[in-house]
Enzyme design. Structure first.
Site, PDB file in Angstrom:
ATOM      1  N   ASN A 114     -26.685   1.959 -20.815  1.00  0.00           N
ATOM      2  CA  ASN A 114     -25.933   0.697 -20.784  1.00  0.00           C
ATOM      3  C   ASN A 114     -25.047   0.698 -19.549  1.00  0.00           C
ATOM      4  O   ASN A 114     -24.718   1.762 -19.005  1.00  0.00           O
ATOM      5  CB  ASN A 114     -25.062   0.577 -22.045  1.00  0.00           C
ATOM      6  CG  ASN A 114     -24.304  -0.741 -22.106  1.00  0.00           C
ATOM      7  OD1 ASN A 114     -24.847  -1.802 -21.774  1.00  0.00           O
ATOM      8  ND2 ASN A 114     -23.048  -0.692 -22.525  1.00  0.00           N
ATOM      9  N   HIS A 116     -21.259  -0.881 -18.502  1.00  0.00           N
ATOM     10  CA  HIS A 116     -20.069  -1.522 -19.077  1.00  0.00           C
ATOM     11  C   HIS A 116     -19.085  -1.786 -17.941  1.00  0.00           C
ATOM     12  O   HIS A 116     -18.846  -0.901 -17.111  1.00  0.00           O
ATOM     13  CB  HIS A 116     -19.443  -0.596 -20.127  1.00  0.00           C
ATOM     14  CG  HIS A 116     -18.230  -1.186 -20.767  1.00  0.00           C
ATOM     15  ND1 HIS A 116     -18.304  -2.195 -21.706  1.00  0.00           N
ATOM     16  CD2 HIS A 116     -16.905  -0.942 -20.589  1.00  0.00           C
ATOM     17  CE1 HIS A 116     -17.080  -2.533 -22.080  1.00  0.00           C
ATOM     18  NE2 HIS A 116     -16.222  -1.794 -21.419  1.00  0.00           N
ATOM     19  N   SER A 143     -19.234   1.381 -15.453  1.00  0.00           N
ATOM     20  CA  SER A 143     -19.741   2.697 -15.870  1.00  0.00           C
ATOM     21  C   SER A 143     -21.164   2.573 -16.411  1.00  0.00           C
ATOM     22  O   SER A 143     -21.422   1.738 -17.290  1.00  0.00           O
ATOM     23  CB  SER A 143     -18.885   3.268 -17.011  1.00  0.00           C
ATOM     24  OG  SER A 143     -17.521   3.320 -16.657  1.00  0.00           O
ATOM     25  N   ASP A 152     -19.594   1.819 -26.653  1.00  0.00           N
ATOM     26  CA  ASP A 152     -19.109   2.136 -25.302  1.00  0.00           C
ATOM     27  C   ASP A 152     -18.591   3.573 -25.222  1.00  0.00           C
ATOM     28  O   ASP A 152     -17.707   3.888 -24.404  1.00  0.00           O
ATOM     29  CB  ASP A 152     -18.003   1.157 -24.853  1.00  0.00           C
ATOM     30  CG  ASP A 152     -18.477  -0.289 -24.820  1.00  0.00           C
ATOM     31  OD1 ASP A 152     -19.673  -0.513 -24.534  1.00  0.00           O
ATOM     32  OD2 ASP A 152     -17.670  -1.198 -25.088  1.00  0.00           O
TER      33      ASP A 152
HETATM   34  C1  GRF Z   1     -22.177  -7.179 -16.698  1.00  0.00           C
HETATM   35  O1  GRF Z   1     -20.856  -7.299 -16.259  1.00  0.00           O
HETATM   36  C2  GRF Z   1     -22.339  -5.911 -17.494  1.00  0.00           C
HETATM   37  O2  GRF Z   1     -21.497  -4.888 -17.083  1.00  0.00           O
HETATM   38  C3  GRF Z   1     -21.938  -6.366 -18.874  1.00  0.00           C
HETATM   39  O3  GRF Z   1     -22.412  -7.659 -19.003  1.00  0.00           O
HETATM   40  C4  GRF Z   1     -22.554  -8.252 -17.716  1.00  0.00           C
HETATM   41  C5  GRF Z   1     -23.976  -8.683 -17.588  1.00  0.00           C
HETATM   42  O4  GRF Z   1     -24.213  -9.446 -16.462  1.00  0.00           O
HETATM   43  N1  GRF Z   1     -22.432  -5.441 -19.868  1.00  0.00           N
HETATM   44  P1  GRF Z   1     -25.702  -9.833 -16.053  1.00  0.00           P
HETATM   45  O5  GRF Z   1     -26.319 -10.555 -17.240  1.00  0.00           O
HETATM   46  O6  GRF Z   1     -26.428  -8.565 -15.736  1.00  0.00           O
HETATM   47  O7  GRF Z   1     -25.558 -10.744 -14.881  1.00  0.00           O
END
Ligand code: GRF
Length: 225
Positions: A114, A116, A143, A152
């Site tokens: 993932n 985050h 991260s 997370d």
């Molecule tokens: C990103 O900021 C990611 O860190 C978070 O959700 C957002 C997703 O953006 N988990 P995208 O859909 O990849 O543009």
């Protein structure tokens, strides 16, 4: 379960929205910057902009609609079938806004990543950019981490450190962090594809050494008054 390596690595990417991380990963694959291929994109929302974006890029994209927490097991059953039909080596959460059950996470342990938008363990959960601005932190970032049943909370692999600039708004800060995400997420996936990053029985190794603290990359200089 341990990470199995077979190049090019087959990726299944789960999204809920615009899909810019998915796009960055797919472009890195297409340009052979990482030894991986996106086998499938799966969204939990029919209106996710990342679905037509993936299809435009020639990637198979499916929607498995989330119909409420009461139906989570049915959702995860359908999701698991869709994922397994593509036999992915790695499952990539990229802006996927559903909390997966412990059983589901366990099934893909060591193969589930993932990203985050915070410097974990700081600011788990939502609205990270707003909370960083409210706290007056000098640094923010993102991260890439292995996913465990703890939200997370899995081992962090790679972080981008992004300075908070004078006059930053939630929008300007999140845009700067997002740009860094597009760099670090493909990079971490590339480490798995190259066999440099492995997970075995909950232990993360990078180049054969235990990864006790994440690799950190700075994206900009700290701003001084
Ligand atoms: C990103 O900021 C990611 O860190 C978070 O959700 C957002 C997703 O953006 N988990 P995208 O859909 O990849 O543009």
């Amino acid at each position: 379960m341990s990470t199995s390596i077979r190049a090019p690595l087959r990726l299944a990417i789960l999204i809920s929205g615009r899909g810019s991380n998915m796009e960055a990963i797919a472009v890195a694959c297409r340009e052979n910057r990482i030894a991986a291929r996106v086998s499938v994109v799966i969204a939990d929302r029919p209106e996710a902009a990342g679905v037509p974006l993936a299809r435009t890029m020639g990637i198979t994209a499916h929607v498995i609609p989330w119909s409420g927490a009461a139906d989570r097991s049915a959702f995860e059953l359908a999701l698991g079938e869709c994922i397994d039909a593509c036999r992915p080596d790695l499952l990539i959460l990229a802006g996927f806004m559903r909390v997966l059950s412990g059983g589901f996470v366990e099934r893909y342990a060591g193969r589930l990543l993932n990203i985050h938008p915070s410097l974990l363990p700081a600011y788990r959960g939502l609205h990270t950019h707003r909370r960083v601005l409210q706290a007056g932190d000098p640094w923010h970032g993102a991260s890439v981490h292995f996913v465990t049943a703890e939200l997370d909370g899995g081992p962090v692999i790679l972080q981008s450190r992004v300075p908070v600039l004078r006059g930053d708004t939630e929008a300007s800060l999140s845009a700067r962090v997002l740009e860094s995400e597009h760099s670090i997420y493909p990079r971490a996936i590339g480490w798995v594809a190259d066999g440099r990053l492995t997970w075995s029985a909950g232990r993360v190794l990078l180049d054969g050494q235990p990864l006790d603290t994440p690799v950190v990359e700075n994206f900009g200089e700290l701003q001084h008054d």
